[in-house]
Design an enzyme around this catalytic site. Structure first.
Site, PDB file in Angstrom:
ATOM      1  CG  PHE A  88    -148.504  21.419  36.143  1.00 41.56           C
ATOM      2  CD1 PHE A  88    -149.055  21.455  34.430  1.00 41.56           C
ATOM      3  CD2 PHE A  88    -147.182  21.683  35.302  1.00 41.56           C
ATOM      4  CE1 PHE A  88    -148.341  21.571  33.325  1.00 41.56           C
ATOM      5  CE2 PHE A  88    -146.078  21.253  34.084  1.00 41.56           C
ATOM      6  CZ  PHE A  88    -146.904  21.158  33.521  1.00 41.56           C
ATOM      7  CG  ASN A 187    -143.259  26.221  35.068  1.00 40.81           C
ATOM      8  OD1 ASN A 187    -144.405  26.684  33.641  1.00 40.81           O
ATOM      9  ND2 ASN A 187    -143.839  24.920  34.012  1.00 40.81           N
ATOM     10  N   PRO A 188    -145.127  29.913  35.662  1.00 39.36           N
ATOM     11  CG  PRO A 188    -144.885  31.579  34.700  1.00 39.36           C
ATOM     12  CD  PRO A 188    -144.316  31.079  34.595  1.00 39.36           C
TER      13      PRO A 188
END
Length: 284
Positions: A88, A187-188
């Site tokens: 990500f 920040n899942p």
């Protein structure tokens, strides 16, 4: 004006027509990367040194491939991180939550705070904390093997020996630290299943495992973060967890007083949208 600057102007128009949000900046970043100079030095590139690979990069960006995949770098607070397919790309919104975490750690009356970053991805949050909180020890948790490899590269390069990477699931990570952690940050994945991200850079290139949460509302990973933080934190420790802008209320409610949480707050990003929830554990 040099030939390269003329080409950057043409590329800017192409990227703007393709809907790229920051066409001039991206054209300059691609040019700087291809020619091995800083953006402020683009005017120094001689006409004879123009590299046609610039237009290959522009075509990739025109197709909405992330700029960070083209240059291989992402900038986060004061860091330059290696990124690419399988991890990500860290976003500016997460910098706000990271700044909040850093401020809490700097205010603590703790000589060497212990921090856990659940779902570290590229390592952006963990490395920022290690860089800006001089005596902090940071444990970065990442179960996805592709993201783990990117985190490992960045931590080996910039971790200063104070960021420890663990190939574990955020739901049951680090039992050896139960009750010893000063701050948990995460920040899942939180996008609900079936939702379609608006930006093609996210939809088509970010790994879906980092985007889409479990459960009908996409918040099962946030619930797992809450349980893990409750287990890891010492009394008075803090947690911060990111969410989508429309999820502020349901995430706030996950950190219930019945489970020992105090001072629960919804906090906003730079665009004044709800972006992360913070709480303090087990202390009146």
């Amino acid at each position: 004006m040099t030939f390269l600057l003329d080409e950057i102007a043409l590329a800017t128009a192409r990227l703007a027509e393709a809907g790229v949000p920051s066409p001039r900046t991206d054209a300059e970043e691609i040019a700087a990367y291809v020619h091995g100079v800083r953006r402020s030095e683009l005017h120094t590139v001689a006409d004879a040194d123009f590299d046609a690979l610039f237009w290959e990069g522009v075509a990739r960006r025109e197709a909405r491939e992330p700029l960070q995949h083209i240059t291989g770098r992402a900038y986060f607070r004061y860091l330059s991180l290696e990124v690419g397919p399988g991890v990500f790309v860290p976003r500016p919104e997460t910098e706000v939550m990271t700044g909040w975490a850093i401020e809490r750690l700097q205010e603590m009356d703790v000589a060497s705070p212990v921090v856990v970053d659940l779902g570290t991805g590229s390592g952006a949050i963990a490395l920022s904390i290690a860089q800006e909180v001089a005596l902090a020890t940071v444990h970065a948790v990442e179960v996805d093997p592709d993201a783990y490899r990117w985190a490992k590269r960045n931590i080996l390069e910039q971790g200063q020996g104070r960021v420890h990477l663990h190939p574990e699931d955020l739901a049951d990570a680090l039992p050896e630290l139960n009750g010893q952690v000063d701050l948990v940050v995460s920040n899942p994945p939180y996008i609900p299943p079936g939702a379609i991200p608006r930006d093609p850079e996210v939809r088509d290139y970010d790994p879906h495992r980092a985007l889409f949460g479990s459960g009908r509302d996409g918040l099962d990973e946030v619930r797992a973060v809450e349980r893990t933080a409750r287990r890891l934190l010492r009394p008075g420790g803090f947690v911060a967890v990111e969410h989508a802008d429309e999820q502020g209320t349901p995430v706030y409610l996950i950190f219930s007083e019945e489970n020992g949480w105090r001072d629960v707050r919804s906090r906003q990003d730079l665009a004044r949208r709800d972006r992360f929830v913070t709480a303090r554990f087990g202390q009146e």
